[in-house]
Design an enzyme around this catalytic site. Structure first.
Site, mmCIF file in Angstrom:
data_model
loop_
_atom_site.group_PDB
_atom_site.id
_atom_site.type_symbol
_atom_site.label_atom_id
_atom_site.label_comp_id
_atom_site.label_asym_id
_atom_site.label_seq_id
_atom_site.Cartn_x
_atom_site.Cartn_y
_atom_site.Cartn_z
ATOM 1 N N SER A 153 0.843 -1.196 0.000
ATOM 2 C CA SER A 153 0.000 0.000 0.000
ATOM 3 C C SER A 153 0.877 1.244 0.000
ATOM 4 O O SER A 153 2.079 1.172 0.299
ATOM 5 C CB SER A 153 -0.917 0.005 1.227
ATOM 6 O OG SER A 153 -0.269 0.601 2.342
ATOM 7 N N TYR A 165 3.471 -0.684 10.617
ATOM 8 C CA TYR A 165 2.786 -0.791 9.329
ATOM 9 C C TYR A 165 3.681 -0.268 8.213
ATOM 10 O O TYR A 165 3.818 -0.895 7.158
ATOM 11 C CB TYR A 165 1.477 -0.008 9.366
ATOM 12 C CG TYR A 165 0.633 -0.152 8.112
ATOM 13 C CD1 TYR A 165 -0.348 -1.123 8.038
ATOM 14 C CD2 TYR A 165 0.819 0.684 7.011
ATOM 15 C CE1 TYR A 165 -1.127 -1.264 6.893
ATOM 16 C CE2 TYR A 165 0.058 0.553 5.861
ATOM 17 C CZ TYR A 165 -0.922 -0.424 5.809
ATOM 18 O OH TYR A 165 -1.671 -0.564 4.674
ATOM 19 N N LYS A 169 5.134 -2.461 4.910
ATOM 20 C CA LYS A 169 4.854 -2.195 3.506
ATOM 21 C C LYS A 169 6.110 -1.775 2.742
ATOM 22 O O LYS A 169 6.318 -2.207 1.596
ATOM 23 C CB LYS A 169 3.770 -1.119 3.386
ATOM 24 C CG LYS A 169 2.424 -1.540 3.968
ATOM 25 C CD LYS A 169 1.925 -2.866 3.387
ATOM 26 C CE LYS A 169 0.538 -3.220 3.887
ATOM 27 N NZ LYS A 169 0.081 -4.561 3.418
ATOM 28 N N THR A 202 -13.093 -4.402 2.946
ATOM 29 C CA THR A 202 -12.946 -5.609 3.749
ATOM 30 C C THR A 202 -13.821 -5.518 4.996
ATOM 31 O O THR A 202 -14.309 -4.442 5.363
ATOM 32 C CB THR A 202 -11.490 -5.807 4.187
ATOM 33 O OG1 THR A 202 -11.108 -4.684 5.020
ATOM 34 C CG2 THR A 202 -10.556 -5.884 2.991
#
Length: 289
Positions: A153, A165, A169, A202
């Site tokens: 992402s 995070y 990524k 999602t």
């Protein structure tokens, strides 16, 4: 390429992006091995199981096969790859999507104010993708055709939920680049690609949008389906010029538009470039080997 069903592995496919990608590949007639830890509802914070996803793959027109695999355990990953090779003799697509995501990741606070296990996504995410690729790559090189996808992402290029995070990524994007160098040096028709997905419809994000309308309401009508990256991956595998993407980080919505792949309601999903201002990384060609 052979007209026989393509063999795919989608890791972390009990729910979320992995579930959608597996289902999309099933719609193209693939035999999809669905891996993850959740065998029963209640095994994780969010609903979804590998068996339910495997059934969705079959219902979509493919063949779904569930394998319980803890991607933090290298031996289980090896056993999973060995099983696929024993049963099918090849691996055409490996989608590295497994990640240890906790609900605590998106809670308010600085990184040191959140549970330390939030950092597990660096292990079950970056390292687990390396391990699965390490076991799958020799088979792909031997058959001289294959695609390894990392689900990433723009959070690799802007702040998003904190350093765990971001490191996850960014690590995936760089790993795709470096694997691509090795595949090219080996003269193999195997591509490693990191795909930036958009905000996905999602279970997790939809629940977050309902709980935090002020913060996330702007995403209404701008979501990308979890299946979309699966359709893009299928197009990449079947592109005669697939190797032009080797080692690249791409924006799924942009490449999908080039292929003419529409999403929900027959529309093209928006590019994550819009709004974030993020662009995929361009790594230097200098090489030490």
């Amino acid at each position: 390429m052979s007209s026989s069903p393509k063999i795919a592995i989608v890791t972390g496919a009990s729910r979320g992006a992995g579930r959608g990608i597996a289902r999309a590949l099933g719609s193209h007639g693939c035999t999809v091995y669905v891996t993850g830890r959740s065998q029963n509802d209640g095994d994780a914070e969010m609903p979804g199981t590998i068996h339910a996803t495997a059934q969705e793959v079959t219902d979509a027109g493919g063949k779904g096969i569930a394998i319980r695999c803890d991607h933090a355990d290298d031996d289980q990953v090896k056993a999973m790859i060995d099983q696929v090779i024993a049963e099918q003799g090849r691996i055409d697509i490996l989608v590295n999507n497994a990640c240890a995501i906790s609900n605590a990741l998106t809670t308010p606070g600085q990184f040191w104010e959140k549970p330390i296990h939030v950092g597990d996504m660096i292990n079950v995410g970056v390292r687990s993708g390396f391990v699965a690729s390490w076991y799958a790559a020799p088979h792909m090189v031997r058959q001289d055709r294959g695609l390894i996808v990392f689900t990433s992402s723009p959070g690799s290029m802007h702040y998003c939920y904190g350093p765990a995070y971001g490191a996850h990524k960014a690590g995936l994007d760089k790993m795709a680049f470096d694997m691509g160098v090795d595949f090219a040096d080996a003269g193999a028709t195997v591509a490693a690609v990191s795909i930036w997905m958009g905000a996905l419809a999602t279970e997790r994000l939809l629940a977050m949008m309902e709980a935090m309308p002020d913060q996330l309401g702007h995403l209404e009508g701008k979501l990308e389906s979890p299946d979309y990256t699966g359709h893009v991956s299928w197009a990449l595998l079947n592109d005669p010029d697939m190797m032009r993407f080797n080692g690249k980080t791409i924006i799924g919505a942009e490449v999908g538009r080039d292929y003419g792949i529409t999403d929900m309601a027959g529309q093209f999903p928006p590019s994550v470039r819009t709004g974030t201002g993020a662009v995929p990384p361009e790594y230097a060609p200098y090489k030490i080997k």
